[in-house]
Structure formats: C-alpha cells, structure tokens
Scaffold this motif. Structure first.
Motif, mmCIF file in Angstrom:
data_model
loop_
_atom_site.group_PDB
_atom_site.id
_atom_site.type_symbol
_atom_site.label_atom_id
_atom_site.label_comp_id
_atom_site.label_asym_id
_atom_site.label_seq_id
_atom_site.Cartn_x
_atom_site.Cartn_y
_atom_site.Cartn_z
ATOM 1 N N LYS A 222 -9.766 -23.961 52.424
ATOM 2 C CA LYS A 222 -10.499 -25.199 52.127
ATOM 3 C C LYS A 222 -11.841 -25.250 52.854
ATOM 4 C CE LYS A 222 -8.783 -28.966 53.772
ATOM 5 N NZ LYS A 222 -7.866 -30.131 53.988
ATOM 6 N N GLU A 223 -11.857 -24.714 54.074
ATOM 7 C CA GLU A 223 -13.092 -24.779 54.860
ATOM 8 C C GLU A 223 -14.166 -23.820 54.368
ATOM 9 O OE1 GLU A 223 -10.072 -22.305 57.265
ATOM 10 O OE2 GLU A 223 -10.092 -24.082 55.960
ATOM 11 N N HIS A 224 -13.812 -22.931 53.428
ATOM 12 C CA HIS A 224 -14.793 -22.006 52.865
ATOM 13 C C HIS A 224 -15.377 -22.514 51.553
ATOM 14 C CE1 HIS A 224 -12.659 -18.354 54.977
ATOM 15 N NE2 HIS A 224 -13.152 -19.239 55.820
ATOM 16 N N ARG A 225 -14.836 -23.607 51.023
ATOM 17 C CA ARG A 225 -15.269 -24.144 49.732
ATOM 18 C C ARG A 225 -16.232 -25.296 49.939
ATOM 19 N NH1 ARG A 225 -11.594 -23.609 45.141
ATOM 20 N NH2 ARG A 225 -12.283 -25.698 44.584
ATOM 21 N N LEU A 226 -17.231 -25.370 49.075
ATOM 22 C CA LEU A 226 -18.195 -26.470 49.098
ATOM 23 C C LEU A 226 -18.258 -27.096 47.712
ATOM 24 C CD1 LEU A 226 -21.155 -24.552 50.814
ATOM 25 C CD2 LEU A 226 -19.564 -26.109 51.960
ATOM 26 N N ASN A 227 -18.045 -28.386 47.630
ATOM 27 C CA ASN A 227 -18.210 -29.077 46.353
ATOM 28 C C ASN A 227 -19.673 -29.426 46.098
ATOM 29 O OD1 ASN A 227 -15.451 -29.144 45.569
ATOM 30 N ND2 ASN A 227 -15.096 -30.746 47.075
ATOM 31 N N SER A 228 -20.440 -29.490 47.161
ATOM 32 C CA SER A 228 -21.885 -29.667 47.068
ATOM 33 C C SER A 228 -22.503 -29.036 48.306
ATOM 34 C CB SER A 228 -22.263 -31.146 46.973
ATOM 35 O OG SER A 228 -22.176 -31.762 48.240
ATOM 36 N N LEU A 229 -23.796 -28.789 48.250
ATOM 37 C CA LEU A 229 -24.463 -28.194 49.402
ATOM 38 C C LEU A 229 -24.519 -29.159 50.584
ATOM 39 C CD1 LEU A 229 -27.464 -26.214 47.825
ATOM 40 C CD2 LEU A 229 -25.311 -25.312 48.737
ATOM 41 N N GLU A 230 -24.370 -30.442 50.308
ATOM 42 C CA GLU A 230 -24.429 -31.426 51.385
ATOM 43 C C GLU A 230 -23.325 -31.208 52.422
ATOM 44 O OE1 GLU A 230 -24.223 -35.074 49.254
ATOM 45 O OE2 GLU A 230 -26.368 -35.086 48.759
ATOM 46 N N GLU A 231 -22.268 -30.520 52.033
ATOM 47 C CA GLU A 231 -21.167 -30.259 52.961
ATOM 48 C C GLU A 231 -21.479 -29.104 53.911
ATOM 49 O OE1 GLU A 231 -17.737 -29.483 50.601
ATOM 50 O OE2 GLU A 231 -17.884 -31.356 49.471
ATOM 51 N N LEU A 232 -22.511 -28.333 53.590
ATOM 52 C CA LEU A 232 -22.761 -27.097 54.335
ATOM 53 C C LEU A 232 -23.197 -27.292 55.793
ATOM 54 C CD1 LEU A 232 -22.942 -23.968 54.283
ATOM 55 C CD2 LEU A 232 -25.332 -24.255 53.556
ATOM 56 N N PRO A 233 -24.179 -28.141 56.104
ATOM 57 C CA PRO A 233 -24.647 -28.211 57.499
ATOM 58 C C PRO A 233 -23.536 -28.466 58.512
ATOM 59 C CG PRO A 233 -26.206 -29.315 56.067
ATOM 60 C CD PRO A 233 -25.008 -28.978 55.224
ATOM 61 N N SER A 234 -22.620 -29.360 58.197
ATOM 62 C CA SER A 234 -21.542 -29.632 59.155
ATOM 63 C C SER A 234 -20.611 -28.434 59.327
ATOM 64 C CB SER A 234 -20.732 -30.858 58.715
ATOM 65 O OG SER A 234 -20.125 -30.634 57.454
ATOM 66 N N ARG A 235 -20.411 -27.676 58.228
ATOM 67 C CA ARG A 235 -19.581 -26.460 58.323
ATOM 68 C C ARG A 235 -20.274 -25.421 59.209
ATOM 69 N NH1 ARG A 235 -16.292 -26.183 53.609
ATOM 70 N NH2 ARG A 235 -15.749 -28.357 53.086
ATOM 71 N N LEU A 236 -21.574 -25.307 59.034
ATOM 72 C CA LEU A 236 -22.328 -24.351 59.853
ATOM 73 C C LEU A 236 -22.337 -24.770 61.314
ATOM 74 C CD1 LEU A 236 -25.376 -23.715 57.479
ATOM 75 C CD2 LEU A 236 -23.395 -22.247 57.817
ATOM 76 N N GLN A 237 -22.461 -26.071 61.543
ATOM 77 C CA GLN A 237 -22.465 -26.588 62.899
ATOM 78 C C GLN A 237 -21.178 -26.220 63.629
ATOM 79 O OE1 GLN A 237 -25.142 -28.832 64.431
ATOM 80 N NE2 GLN A 237 -24.047 -27.709 66.045
ATOM 81 N N GLU A 238 -20.061 -26.250 62.891
ATOM 82 C CA GLU A 238 -18.767 -25.882 63.488
ATOM 83 C C GLU A 238 -18.779 -24.425 63.948
ATOM 84 O OE1 GLU A 238 -15.910 -26.672 60.471
ATOM 85 O OE2 GLU A 238 -16.184 -28.854 60.516
ATOM 86 N N GLN A 239 -19.475 -23.561 63.190
ATOM 87 C CA GLN A 239 -19.560 -22.151 63.551
ATOM 88 C C GLN A 239 -20.497 -21.916 64.723
ATOM 89 O OE1 GLN A 239 -17.791 -19.686 62.136
ATOM 90 N NE2 GLN A 239 -16.821 -20.974 60.582
ATOM 91 N N MET A 240 -21.357 -22.877 64.989
ATOM 92 C CA MET A 240 -22.345 -22.723 66.048
ATOM 93 C C MET A 240 -21.866 -23.290 67.395
ATOM 94 S SD MET A 240 -25.729 -23.731 63.821
ATOM 95 C CE MET A 240 -26.916 -23.320 65.105
ATOM 96 N N ASP A 241 -20.911 -24.218 67.335
ATOM 97 C CA ASP A 241 -20.437 -24.865 68.573
ATOM 98 C C ASP A 241 -19.597 -23.927 69.420
ATOM 99 O OD1 ASP A 241 -21.718 -27.151 67.808
ATOM 100 O OD2 ASP A 241 -19.940 -28.063 66.894
#
Length: 241
Positions: A222-241
């Motif tokens: 589920k964490e690899h799927r995006l229904n829109s690009l708007e979901e992407l920044p928060s997913r990337l932020q999780e990878q950066m923390d």
C-alpha cells in the motif's frame, strides 16, 4: 540504517502530463487542413494497428536498426494514413512532418493538476529531480513548452540512451547522473512493469502512480501506491527521516 533519499526520478507521459486529445482527433484535425475528412475512430484504429507493428518490429524507435525517433514516427504517421486510404506521397510527407512538430507543442499536451505543485514540494524537501522516459528527443522541447523543464537536473530519453524501460540500462545511466547509490533514489511512474518493477529490481524506491485504480496486484504494498501525486511528498519524507 536506511540511506536518506537524495533524488527522485520521474516518468513523464501519463505521470506528469498526457496527450490532450486522442491520436485520432489530433490526426483528423491536421488532415482537415489538407482537405481530408476522416472519423477519429477510424484513424485511432489504423494508428493502433500501425503502432503495434512498428513497436514490435522496431522497438525503441528502431535505434538498433538505424532509425531514430523522427524517422520512426514519420513512418508510423504515413502508414496510419495509408491504411485510411491516403496514397499521395507528397500529402503523406506533409502530414507526417506537421504532426511530428505539432506534438512538440504545449497545445497538444495537458499537464496534470497536481504535477507542478508536487515537483515544487519535492524540491522544497531538498531533493533533486531527474527524468527517465521512454520518449524521443522531443521531450525536452515538450517539457519546456509545458513549463516543467526547469524542475529537472537532467533528462534521459530512451531514444538518446539507446535503452528503454524496463531495461535496467536506462536506470543505471540515470544513477550515474545522480552520483549516489540506488538506495538514495526514488522513481515515480504509472506503469507497473516499466516503472515500478523495473526501478525496484535495481534497488530504487519505486512508487506506482495509479490514478485510475487499474492495478490490484497483491505484490504492491500500500505504501508504494499513489492515487495522486499529492500523496508523494509525505511518502518521500518518511524515507528521509
């Protein structure tokens, strides 16, 4: 300890932008200027048939057979109209020339509503952006005309690289430009095989953009799927923390 993300690689067509009208509609509009009249459904059918033949016989714009994006598309357009009954060589040449250049213009492309803001958000996170696309060399002109080019540090098209997704070669070329290990790179695209599986196969953090909920494979977390690009920044932020 996971490596912090440094780069985001992007697919373009159907991820950041899409063709504004169907191929049949756009081809018909150009044909009308030449005094020809066709139905879009007729041209669409002829195009799909021709495109399939050329994609199978001359993959990746026929680079391996001595063709290039311009000659490949010229042949596809001419054979499409030939199937629709156009036989005049001069007319076919004019149609293919005009359509090749028409598809370099912003008028024929529509940028998704979420694209520009998300590109800006990714840059605001301190991430650098690059493009990896199965496209011909017109891509730079298209991105510039759509006011997207300035977001990217580099573009790699399959025509210029000589390799097309899902080949790992095109991703490896992108990693060389990034100058960091694959664990520090993410990739966003709308194609399950070409974008998601291919990027993940070499250790890139692949995200599958599924705007229309087409993919239901159980192997996509589920964490690899995006229904829109708007979901992407928060997913990337999780990878950066």
């Amino acid at each position: 300890m996971q490596s912090a993300l440094r780069w985001v690689l992007w697919d373009v067509k159907d991820t950041l932008l899409k063709v504004r009208f169907s191929v049949g509609e756009q081809y018909c509009r150009e044909a009308e200027l030449m005094g020809l009249s066709f139905k879009p459904v007729e041209v669409n059918s002829a195009f799909r048939q021709t495109y399939k033949i050329y994609s199978n016989k001359y993959p990746n714009y026929g680079i391996a057979q001595g063709l290039n994006g311009h000659s490949w598309w010229t042949a596809v357009v001419q054979d499409t109209f030939s199937l629709c009954g156009v036989q005049d060589p001069a007319l076919l040449k004019t149609l293919s020339h005009n359509l090749y250049h028409n598809f370099s213009n912003a008028q024929n492309w529509e940028v998704f509503n979420d694209s520009k803001k998300v590109l800006e958000d990714c840059s605001s996170l301190g991430l650098k952006l690059g493009v990896v696309s199965n496209f011909d060399k017109r891509l730079e002109t298209i991105l510039k005309s759509c006011d997207l080019l300035s977001h990217f540090s580099f573009l790699i098209t399959s025509e210029e690289s000589g390799a097309a997704k899902p080949s790992s070669l095109i991703f490896e070329q992108a990693l060389q430009k990034c100058g960091v290990p694959s664990a520090q790179v993410a990739h966003v695209g709308d194609h399950y095989i070409n974008d998601y599986l291919a990027s993940r196969s070499i250790g890139i953090h692949g995200f599958l953009l599924d705007r229309d909920n087409k993919y239901n494979q159980s192997d996509i977390p589920k964490e690899h799927r995006l229904n829109s690009l708007e979901e992407l920044p928060s997913r990337l932020q999780e990878q950066m923390d």
